[in-house]
Motif scaffolding. Structure first.
Motif, PDB file in Angstrom:
ATOM      1  N   THR A 136       0.826  25.377 -17.782  1.00 31.30           N
ATOM      2  CA  THR A 136      -0.403  25.478 -16.992  1.00 31.30           C
ATOM      3  C   THR A 136      -1.619  25.724 -17.885  1.00 31.30           C
ATOM      4  O   THR A 136      -2.760  25.595 -17.437  1.00 31.30           O
ATOM      5  N   LEU A 137      -1.378  26.090 -19.139  1.00 31.50           N
ATOM      6  CA  LEU A 137      -2.494  26.328 -20.061  1.00 31.50           C
ATOM      7  C   LEU A 137      -3.136  25.007 -20.468  1.00 31.50           C
ATOM      8  O   LEU A 137      -2.489  23.957 -20.445  1.00 31.50           O
ATOM      9  N   PRO A 138      -4.413  25.033 -20.857  1.00 41.95           N
ATOM     10  CA  PRO A 138      -5.106  23.785 -21.194  1.00 41.95           C
ATOM     11  C   PRO A 138      -4.580  23.182 -22.491  1.00 41.95           C
ATOM     12  O   PRO A 138      -4.045  23.892 -23.354  1.00 41.95           O
ATOM     13  N   PRO A 139      -4.726  21.874 -22.657  1.00 42.37           N
ATOM     14  CA  PRO A 139      -4.250  21.201 -23.869  1.00 42.37           C
ATOM     15  C   PRO A 139      -5.196  21.417 -25.042  1.00 42.37           C
ATOM     16  O   PRO A 139      -6.395  21.625 -24.864  1.00 42.37           O
ATOM     17  N   HIS A 140      -4.658  21.355 -26.240  1.00 36.19           N
ATOM     18  CA  HIS A 140      -5.450  21.424 -27.458  1.00 36.19           C
ATOM     19  C   HIS A 140      -5.766  19.992 -27.891  1.00 36.19           C
ATOM     20  O   HIS A 140      -4.894  19.254 -28.301  1.00 36.19           O
ATOM     21  N   GLY A 141      -7.013  19.615 -27.757  1.00 39.67           N
ATOM     22  CA  GLY A 141      -7.430  18.279 -28.161  1.00 39.67           C
ATOM     23  C   GLY A 141      -6.816  17.180 -27.319  1.00 39.67           C
ATOM     24  O   GLY A 141      -6.125  16.304 -27.849  1.00 39.67           O
TER      25      GLY A 141
END
Length: 540
Positions: A460-465
């Protein structure tokens, strides 16, 4: 000649042509695909000794190949306590305390997967884990595989009581008074501690390696580019192969370390081509730097601690000379290069080698964690393979750049993390892998990470790049067609077509179409190497 294997009721997915208009395939006893067609036509080819399997609609892809892994050393390093799930110091302490209670008196405590992020702003030092580690010889492998945290008693047993000099960029980290903190950077510094610890028997090591390789086959892997090949590990792999117990096709790359003289390089050249039915020595592994997390990467500007300013080779020109020698001998190279300065130097060395001796030798760079635009373009220009591990970005960094890797680099360099998309679009040949045991080896997780770039612990955490993500079809190519190209096997591997190896991975759903967040949970139905079934689900 009757087929060895017939698969029916399949959905055949070729990375180049897409979904094929066939439902069945046959493979010869010598391990190549001999025919594609409908169920009736292919079934008619089967003889009394043919293994016939109805896949009931499962999806068959060319065998997935991990482009960078360490099966033999990983099998040993992961025999202890797994700390990879611990996200804070308290969790690490609790896990270590529980493991210590299980140990026999005097036994060593081995652990792996320790994330430096658990230390927050504190130094990575054994004192942070006191009193849990007091009075027990303990060796904790950090997740990057280039750092070890040793307890005071382990240091004492190894005879480490102060700083030392090494031929490579290694360090026994010491405090202001010259006392070791427990942090050991790179192999040369940590080797005395491992040597002091009790060693498993050869039979135990063989059994553990066989266990790991069987699990890899069960996860859908048919092969791997093993970035290791010392005499002992090669002998274990050869023994499994001779016994018919090797379930993966392995391509081994022995190491060339700083200080290697002409005789050492000549010996590496002479090893090329040795092998057995399912393994061969092909290429040489080198290191141009260490890691960002422990301050041993080679950056064009220092990190926030003033570290990561030096190459792994004290004299980078000596590395360039070795690359030239190997290139002239027709030996492909794979160089660990994480920082921008390291990657640039590797590309410069390959360019010099190609200028002096034009040819089709396939060189590659491993990891490529942060590089500027002009470096991205050079991969395609020099025909250098970009070997990358997207799950490192997923699991060891954060989108908000509060992780250790990002904080060390700063915003500008952290924003160009693992540029899979940019390298792909620039025309580079991108190959994907896990670098196991640094990150988990299941290939569906690697394919998924290349697409979603989110932490696998919490999707659920946002993606890195997210702009650096690959598509499902591209990720599949990176572990099939591109992996075959990197090995020089593009005419015999990586495709579903007559004449190609019957190295096959079979899944319950199409790995290019399943949502990336759900892909790691897709069941593996069957794995075959050279037409020999190496894993078969209980209901297939």
């Amino acid at each position: 000649m009757q087929p060895q294997l017939v698969l029916l009721g399949a959905r055949l997915l070729d990375p180049v042509r897409g979904r094929l208009p066939f439902s069945a395939l046959a493979a010869t006893p010598d391990g190549v695909i001999s025919a594609l067609g409908d169920d009736r036509a292919i079934r008619s080819l089967a003889g009394p000794d043919t293994t016939v399997i109805d896949l009931k609609g499962a999806v068959v892809t060319p065998g997935l190949v991990d482009g960078h892994l360490h099966p033999a050393s990983g099998a040993e390093l992961t025999r202890g306590l797994d700390l990879s799930g611990c996200t804070g110091l308290d969790a690490v302490r609790e896990a270590l305390a529980a493991q210590r209670r299980r140990l026999a008196p005097g036994a060593w405590l081995h652990a792996w997967g320790l994330d430096p992020n658990v230390f927050g702003d504190r130094p990575v030092a054994a004192a942070a884990l006191a009193p849990v580690l007091d009075g027990v010889p303990a060796v904790l492998q950090l997740f990057d595989g280039h750092s070890v945290l040793a307890s005071p008693l382990a240091l004492e047993r190894a005879g480490i009581d102060g700083p030392r000099s090494f031929d490579q960029a290694a360090e026994i980290v010491c405090d202001a008074e010259g006392r070791p903190t427990g942090l050991l950077l790179e192999d040369a510094a940590s080797e005395p501690v491992f040597a002091a610890a009790p060693q498993p028997t050869r039979a135990e090591r063989r059994d553990r390696l066989a266990e790991v390789l069987r699990a890899m086959a069960a996860a859908g892997l048919t092969g791997g580019h093993a970035m290791e090949a010392d005499e002992d590990s090669t002998a274990l792999i050869a023994a499994l192969d001779e016994a018919g117990e090797l379930p993966l096709r392995l391509r081994l790359a022995p190491w060339c370390q700083p200080g290697a003289d002409a005789d050492a390089v000549r010996a590496l050249i002479e090893l090329q081509g040795s092998g057995g039915a399912l393994w061969r020595t092909a290429g040489v592994k080198l290191f141009m730097d260490g890691t960002v997390d422990n301050g041993t990467a080679w950056l064009e500007r220092p990190d926030c601690h003033g570290e990561s300013t030096h190459a792994f080779w004290p004299d980078p020109a000596a590395y360039t000379e070795v690359i030239g020698t190997l290139h002239r001998a027709g030996v492909p190279t794979a160089t660990h290069a994480i920082g921008d300065a390291a990657v640039r130097h590797v590309l410069d060395a390959v360019a010099k080698a190609r200028a002096g001796a034009p040819g089709g030798v396939r060189h590659r760079v491993e990891h490529i964690e942060t590089v500027p635009d002009d470096t991205v373009r050079r991969f395609a220009e020099l025909d250098v393979v970009a070997s990358m591990q997207p799950t490192h970005c997923c699991d060891f960094t954060r989108a908000d750049h509060t992780d250790n890797w990002s904080r060390r680099l700063g915003e500008e360099r952290a924003a160009r993390a693992w540029r899979c998309r940019d390298l792909w679009d620039a025309g580079a040949r991108v190959v994907l892998g896990s670098d196991w045991p640094i990150a988990p080896y299941p290939p569906l997780g690697v394919l998924a990470g290349a697409r979603h770039r989110r932490p696998s612990r919490d999707l659920t955490l946002p993606p890195h790049g997210p702009g650096q993500a690959l598509t499902g079809a591209e990720a599949l190519r990176a572990m099939t067609v591109n992996a075959a190209h990197a090995a020089g096997d593009e005419r015999v591997a990586g495709r579903i077509a007559p004449g190609f190896r019957a190295d096959l991975s079979v899944f319950a759903a199409d790995p290019t179409e399943v949502d990336a967040l759900e892909l790691p949970d897709v069941p593996v139905r069957l794995t075959a190497v050279g037409g020999r079934v190496t894993f078969r689900a209980a209901d297939v």
